[in-house]
Scaffold this active site. Structure first.
Site, PDB file in Angstrom:
ATOM      1  N   SER A  18       0.820  -1.215   0.000  1.00  0.00           N
ATOM      2  CA  SER A  18       0.000   0.000   0.000  1.00  0.00           C
ATOM      3  C   SER A  18       0.854   1.266   0.000  1.00  0.00           C
ATOM      4  O   SER A  18       1.825   1.388   0.744  1.00  0.00           O
ATOM      5  CB  SER A  18      -0.926   0.017   1.220  1.00  0.00           C
ATOM      6  OG  SER A  18      -1.654   1.230   1.272  1.00  0.00           O
ATOM      7  N   THR A  66      -8.923  -1.662   2.278  1.00  0.00           N
ATOM      8  CA  THR A  66      -8.657  -2.195   0.949  1.00  0.00           C
ATOM      9  C   THR A  66      -9.051  -3.665   0.905  1.00  0.00           C
ATOM     10  O   THR A  66      -9.644  -4.195   1.855  1.00  0.00           O
ATOM     11  CB  THR A  66      -7.181  -1.965   0.564  1.00  0.00           C
ATOM     12  OG1 THR A  66      -6.996  -2.319  -0.805  1.00  0.00           O
ATOM     13  CG2 THR A  66      -6.231  -2.752   1.453  1.00  0.00           C
ATOM     14  N   LYS A  70     -13.521  -4.493   1.989  1.00  0.00           N
ATOM     15  CA  LYS A  70     -14.369  -3.339   1.691  1.00  0.00           C
ATOM     16  C   LYS A  70     -15.857  -3.614   1.902  1.00  0.00           C
ATOM     17  O   LYS A  70     -16.607  -2.717   2.289  1.00  0.00           O
ATOM     18  CB  LYS A  70     -14.123  -2.851   0.261  1.00  0.00           C
ATOM     19  CG  LYS A  70     -12.774  -2.177   0.076  1.00  0.00           C
ATOM     20  CD  LYS A  70     -12.664  -1.544  -1.302  1.00  0.00           C
ATOM     21  CE  LYS A  70     -11.353  -0.783  -1.461  1.00  0.00           C
ATOM     22  NZ  LYS A  70     -11.281  -0.054  -2.731  1.00  0.00           N
ATOM     23  N   ASN A  91     -14.484   2.248   1.771  1.00  0.00           N
ATOM     24  CA  ASN A  91     -13.022   2.282   1.810  1.00  0.00           C
ATOM     25  C   ASN A  91     -12.508   3.206   2.908  1.00  0.00           C
ATOM     26  O   ASN A  91     -11.319   3.469   2.991  1.00  0.00           O
ATOM     27  CB  ASN A  91     -12.447   2.691   0.452  1.00  0.00           C
ATOM     28  CG  ASN A  91     -12.466   4.193   0.226  1.00  0.00           C
ATOM     29  OD1 ASN A  91     -13.382   4.888   0.669  1.00  0.00           O
ATOM     30  ND2 ASN A  91     -11.460   4.698  -0.471  1.00  0.00           N
ATOM     31  N   ALA A 139     -14.987  -2.552  -6.963  1.00  0.00           N
ATOM     32  CA  ALA A 139     -14.283  -1.457  -7.621  1.00  0.00           C
ATOM     33  C   ALA A 139     -15.048  -0.972  -8.840  1.00  0.00           C
ATOM     34  O   ALA A 139     -15.118   0.232  -9.119  1.00  0.00           O
ATOM     35  CB  ALA A 139     -12.871  -1.895  -8.019  1.00  0.00           C
ATOM     36  N   TYR A 236      -2.541   0.666  -9.903  1.00  0.00           N
ATOM     37  CA  TYR A 236      -1.407   1.587  -9.722  1.00  0.00           C
ATOM     38  C   TYR A 236      -0.084   0.861  -9.476  1.00  0.00           C
ATOM     39  O   TYR A 236       0.938   1.497  -9.217  1.00  0.00           O
ATOM     40  CB  TYR A 236      -1.679   2.580  -8.589  1.00  0.00           C
ATOM     41  CG  TYR A 236      -1.832   1.997  -7.201  1.00  0.00           C
ATOM     42  CD1 TYR A 236      -0.726   1.733  -6.408  1.00  0.00           C
ATOM     43  CD2 TYR A 236      -3.086   1.735  -6.676  1.00  0.00           C
ATOM     44  CE1 TYR A 236      -0.850   1.209  -5.137  1.00  0.00           C
ATOM     45  CE2 TYR A 236      -3.239   1.215  -5.406  1.00  0.00           C
ATOM     46  CZ  TYR A 236      -2.118   0.951  -4.641  1.00  0.00           C
ATOM     47  OH  TYR A 236      -2.270   0.417  -3.376  1.00  0.00           O
ATOM     48  N   GLY A 257      -3.998   4.884 -12.007  1.00  0.00           N
ATOM     49  CA  GLY A 257      -4.503   4.519 -10.688  1.00  0.00           C
ATOM     50  C   GLY A 257      -3.966   5.380  -9.570  1.00  0.00           C
ATOM     51  O   GLY A 257      -4.620   5.542  -8.528  1.00  0.00           O
TER      52      GLY A 257
END
Length: 291
Positions: A18, A66, A70, A91, A139, A236, A257
């Site tokens: 993260s 995350t 979620k 989130n 998502a 990302y 992202g």
């Protein structure tokens, strides 16, 4: 436990990858705030015990959430935002004065705000815009709601799970779109035949793990799409996925992202620490995140 210092954290499993601690730590440093933000691995079986302990810690300001938690965290919140109610996933959790929890989903804003900044009204050659939403999970729900908030309303949903995709299509209330297989990804009209043939502009949003490090790329050939296509990849890691590389090689507008991650993090930061994130340092932050 961080004794005497206000803190927030991000929870999930896995969590070591993260970038949230780096983002929030950067903002705390810029504002010279005496507070902390960290990553804490929490598996679903431990979630109840984790929240029980944190709610009783006066220094705890809340947590980002995350995968894979979620959806699970929603049942622990006494209050949920309208977005959480619509999506069924959160989130961000924030403690209230009575130690109850409020749940938010800032991923929606993380999609809507970058799309709004790209000024989609510039489609002068086409009569409509289609959003190709890839994925059907939590998502994708956030992405669909975010795109709706940015003014888009025609969705085609491409996913392996057709049943979930149909549920998402119903949630978005798309009048013309439908649920399709990943193999059906392709434009309406053919860009190679010129703008008159391809009557629709496109926004492509990847809301799946495809393109993540070690995973397959999104199975779409962008050479058939018109050059004004917007390509938004929520992944990302890596920052430049195969999908985004294709798009940039063709001069398409892209959103990565990391952009979404910073957008949603800023809203969480304000909830945790009571002050706006110092967004004037975004350029410096992004260089730090990709270093």
């Amino acid at each position: 436990m961080t004794s005497g210092v206000p803190y927030a954290e991000v929870i999930g499993d896995p969590i070591a990858h993260s970038k949230s601690p780096l983002i929030h730590g950067f903002w705390l440093q810029k504002l010279d705030l005496e507070a902390d933000y960290r990553a804490t691995r929490v598996v679903e079986a431990e979630l109840a015990a984790y929240l029980h302990a944190r709610r009783r810690d006066p220094n705890w300001r809340g947590c980002n959430v995350t995968m894979p938690l979620k959806q699970a965290v929603v049942s622990y919140a006494a209050k949920v935002s309208r977005d959480v109610e619509s999506i069924g996933a959160a989130n961000c959790l924030v403690p209230d004065s009575d130690t109850s929890l409020s749940a938010f989903n800032f991923d929606v804003d993380g999609v809507a705000n970058p799309l709004l900044r790209l000024a989609k009204a510039n489609y002068s050659n086409h009569v409509a815009t289609y959003v190709y939403l890839i994925g059907s999970g939590g998502a994708a729900r956030a992405a669909g709601l975010g795109a709706s908030r940015a003014g888009y309303f025609d969705f085609d949903i491409f996913a392996r799970n057709r049943e979930q995709a149909l549920i998402l299509a119903g949630m978005l209330g798309t009048p013309f779109g439908e649920a399709q297989s990943l193999e059906a990804l392709g434009p309406i009209g053919n860009a190679s035949d010129g703008p008159e043939a391809q009557r629709y502009s496109h926004v492509i949003i990847n809301a799946t793990p495809m393109g993540m490090r070690g995973k397959e790329d999104v199975p779409v050939d962008l050479s058939a799409f018109y050059p004004d296509t917007i390509v938004f990849d929520m992944v990302y890691d890596p920052l430049e996925t195969g999908l985004l590389r294709q798009a940039r090689e063709r001069g398409m507008r892209t959103i990565d992202g990391l952009t979404m991650l910073v957008e949603q993090a800023a809203l969480s930061f304000a909830r945790f620490f009571g002050v706006p994130a110092p967004r004037e340092f975004d350029a410096e932050l992004c260089k730090l995140l990709v270093a």
